[in-house]
Design an enzyme around this catalytic site. Structure first.
Site, PDB file in Angstrom:
ATOM      1  N   PRO A 305       8.878  72.887  47.567  1.00 32.43           N
ATOM      2  CA  PRO A 305       7.439  73.332  47.307  1.00 32.43           C
ATOM      3  C   PRO A 305       7.739  74.540  46.102  1.00 32.43           C
ATOM      4  O   PRO A 305       8.744  75.021  45.984  1.00 32.43           O
ATOM      5  CB  PRO A 305       6.920  73.737  48.577  1.00 32.43           C
ATOM      6  CG  PRO A 305       8.082  74.337  49.288  1.00 32.43           C
ATOM      7  CD  PRO A 305       9.312  73.246  48.923  1.00 32.43           C
ATOM      8  N   ARG A 336       5.895  70.173  41.812  1.00 30.98           N
ATOM      9  CA  ARG A 336       4.869  71.326  41.256  1.00 30.98           C
ATOM     10  C   ARG A 336       5.351  71.618  39.859  1.00 30.98           C
ATOM     11  O   ARG A 336       6.629  71.904  39.811  1.00 30.98           O
ATOM     12  CB  ARG A 336       4.704  72.367  42.219  1.00 30.98           C
ATOM     13  CG  ARG A 336       3.553  72.189  43.245  1.00 30.98           C
ATOM     14  CD  ARG A 336       2.367  71.642  43.012  1.00 30.98           C
ATOM     15  NE  ARG A 336       1.365  71.334  44.100  1.00 30.98           N
ATOM     16  CZ  ARG A 336       1.332  70.330  44.650  1.00 30.98           C
ATOM     17  NH1 ARG A 336       1.635  69.272  44.063  1.00 30.98           N
ATOM     18  NH2 ARG A 336       0.407  70.194  45.774  1.00 30.98           N
ATOM     19  N   GLU A 365      -0.594  71.844  33.134  1.00 32.21           N
ATOM     20  CA  GLU A 365      -1.101  70.538  33.424  1.00 32.21           C
ATOM     21  C   GLU A 365      -2.709  70.918  34.028  1.00 32.21           C
ATOM     22  O   GLU A 365      -3.651  70.014  33.939  1.00 32.21           O
ATOM     23  CB  GLU A 365      -0.596  69.625  34.637  1.00 32.21           C
ATOM     24  CG  GLU A 365      -0.745  70.341  35.660  1.00 32.21           C
ATOM     25  CD  GLU A 365      -0.045  69.524  36.825  1.00 32.21           C
ATOM     26  OE1 GLU A 365       0.986  68.874  36.784  1.00 32.21           O
ATOM     27  OE2 GLU A 365      -0.543  69.490  38.080  1.00 32.21           O
ATOM     28  N   HIS A 397       0.166  63.844  37.606  1.00 33.16           N
ATOM     29  CA  HIS A 397      -0.039  64.404  39.097  1.00 33.16           C
ATOM     30  C   HIS A 397      -0.668  62.815  39.885  1.00 33.16           C
ATOM     31  O   HIS A 397      -1.581  63.142  40.746  1.00 33.16           O
ATOM     32  CB  HIS A 397      -0.871  65.387  39.349  1.00 33.16           C
ATOM     33  CG  HIS A 397      -0.410  66.268  40.462  1.00 33.16           C
ATOM     34  ND1 HIS A 397      -0.288  67.701  40.381  1.00 33.16           N
ATOM     35  CD2 HIS A 397      -0.259  66.037  41.696  1.00 33.16           C
ATOM     36  CE1 HIS A 397       0.089  68.088  41.393  1.00 33.16           C
ATOM     37  NE2 HIS A 397       0.218  66.997  42.278  1.00 33.16           N
TER      38      HIS A 397
END
Ligand SMILES: NC(=O)c1ccc[n+]([C@@H]2O[C@H](COP(=O)([O-])OP(=O)(O)OC[C@H]3O[C@@H](n4cnc5c(N)ncnc54)[C@H](O)[C@@H]3O)[C@@H](O)[C@H]2O)c1
Length: 432
Positions: A305, A336, A365, A397
């Site tokens: 994460p 991420r 992004e 994504h």
């Protein structure tokens, strides 16, 4: 094949909640599971098909499972049916402001939120197409909860506004929660619930799809063939067989990716702040230091994460990390964007450091994801620079985006809402 008959006892029939829980349970089995009335047959793993059976109280169902775990599958379904009798206490309808709505969000959320009353999810959803930002937060006036996704913004200023609006609950319809200021939420007594796991397979399968596409230059080949260019120049790939995969973050998705890599005949190395020794005992991977993984891996896949601060993962892949990697390495990020320093990545792409790079997420992004900018003047030059590299493939994504994942996201989010509304425990869904 294992087949049983089951008479629906639930006074509400098979409404959205039992249907969702059954579909969730069925996706965990290898067997093919069907549920039939006299007129129709539904796949046990498909909530919409189960709902279309319109099975009222007293309906006779035939539940069949065929496969290695057919006995357990049928038992589990009966267990789920019995567990969802409407014995929970009555609660008011929870009003939820749903931000950043797309047409595909409604497929499952609308169907599952239709019923009201004891035992149902008992929610009212109001869909807003705007993302949650400081400018749009006041739309939540009069709602008990907001439902947000990865590209919504919930920093302190937004939390303050949501609090003014009377919001008591933030429902994340995703796993990551890096976009929410948890300290501010705590300060304002706001509960934050997420979907801890939906389909790790969706993300891991996308990671492998992307990096194999970049490796074999499928994105280039597709366009070449469409232009009547059947030459192979520029399309040279490498075998994955007998190469070394490095999995950074060996949680739910990392483990799925490790298994996929193993299936390709790769040696799998893992790195994690909290290694799971069972994975080594099972022979799936070998844990090594971060440095060793960076030095030895031919394919590096990121599944940790995004965590800021010391010991965190922000810019896990920076200039220094890239300098340790082999020349001709392959890198895939479906976790991420902040895990990779995008400027260092671009500088090293220019130096031809990588054989292939595949990104489902990248720094910068945020203004792009889930919106159509095809008519706009170029604003985000990070995207433009990345897409110019012939060995890089970019998606926006979408790793989570499978039918099974959307179904699970809707079911778990609404279960979270119900638990909040009825004062029931949250389990791992709570983010503190
Ligand atoms: N692209 C997408 O559509 C998409 C979809 C879902 C999840 N994700 C991302 O994938 C990530 C992983 O998801 P998951 O379900 O496997 O999570 P998980 O919690 O099961 O696994 C995360 C792993 O990272 C490790 N970890 C935690 N902090 C770390 C640190 N500081 N340094 C190193 N390792 C650390 C944990 O020990 C754990 O093993 C999510 O956090 C999310 O950001 C992306």
């Amino acid at each position: 094949m294992k087949t049983i008959e089951y008479v629906v006892e639930n006074p509400l029939g098979i409404h959205a909640r039992p249907a969702a829980l059954i579909a969730q349970a069925c996706t965990g089995f290898k067997s093919e599971i069907t549920i039939s009335t006299d007129e129709k047959t539904a796949s046990g793993a498909n909530v919409l098909e189960i709902l279309s059976l319109n099975a009222a109280k007293g309906t006779n169902l035939t539940i069949s499972a065929s496969g290695v775990d057919e006995e357990e599958a049928v038992e589990k379904i009966v267990e789920v049916f019995s567990a969802v009798e409407p014995k929970e206490k009555k609660a008011d309808i929870l009003k939820i402001a749903f931000f950043g709505t797309k047409s595909y969000d409604r497929i499952f959320f609308s169907e599952l939120s239709k019923d009201h009353g004891v035992g149902t999810y008992n929610v009212d959803l109001k869909y807003f197409s705007s993302r949650l930002t400081e400018e749009t937060a006041m739309l939540a006036q009069g709602f008990d909860a907001v439902c947000i996704f990865v590209n919504d913004e919930a920093p302190r200023a937004v939390i303050e506004k949501l609090h003014e609006c009377g919001v008591r609950l933030i429902l994340l319809r995703c796993a990551g929660f890096n976009n929410v200021d948890l300290d501010a939420a705590k300060e304002y007594g706001m509960t934050v619930l997420r979907v801890p796991a939906y389909s790790p397979y969706a993300v891991a399968e996308h990671a492998m799809t992307l990096i194999t596409s970049a490796n074999r230059r499928i994105h280039k080949a597709y366009n070449k063939v469409g232009n009547n260019d059947f030459a192979l120049n520029g399309l040279l790939g490498v075998d994955l067989h007998n190469k070394v995969a490095g999995i950074m973050g060996t949680g739910r998705i990392g483990v799925c990716m490790a298994r996929i890599c193993k299936g390709y005949g790769m040696t799998v190395l893992g790195w994690d702040a909290f290694p799971n020794k069972k994975l080594e005992e099972d022979g799936l991977l070998t844990y090594v230091s971060k440095e060793e993984l960076l030095q030895r891996a031919d394919l590096i896949s990121l599944h940790a994460p995004l965590i800021m601060g010391e010991g965190g993962t922000y810019h896990l892949i920076d200039e220094n990390a890239i300098s340790l990697m082999k020349d001709g390495v392959m890198l895939v990020n479906t976790s991420r964007g902040g895990l990779v320093d995008v400027e260092a990545l671009i500088a090293n792409l220019k130096k031809d450091k990588f054989h292939a790079v595949a990104l489902d997420v990248y720094e910068g992004e945020d203004q792009n994801v889930y919106t159509d900018h095809s008519e706009d003047m170029l604003d985000n030059d990070i995207t433009a620079r990345l897409t110019m590299f012939p060995n890089l493939i970019l998606t926006s994504h979408q790793a989570f985006f499978t039918r099974e994942a959307l179904q699970a996201i809707a079911a778990v989010t609404l279960e979270n809402a119900k638990n909040f509304n009825e004062g029931l425990p949250y389990g791992p869904a709570e983010v503190k």
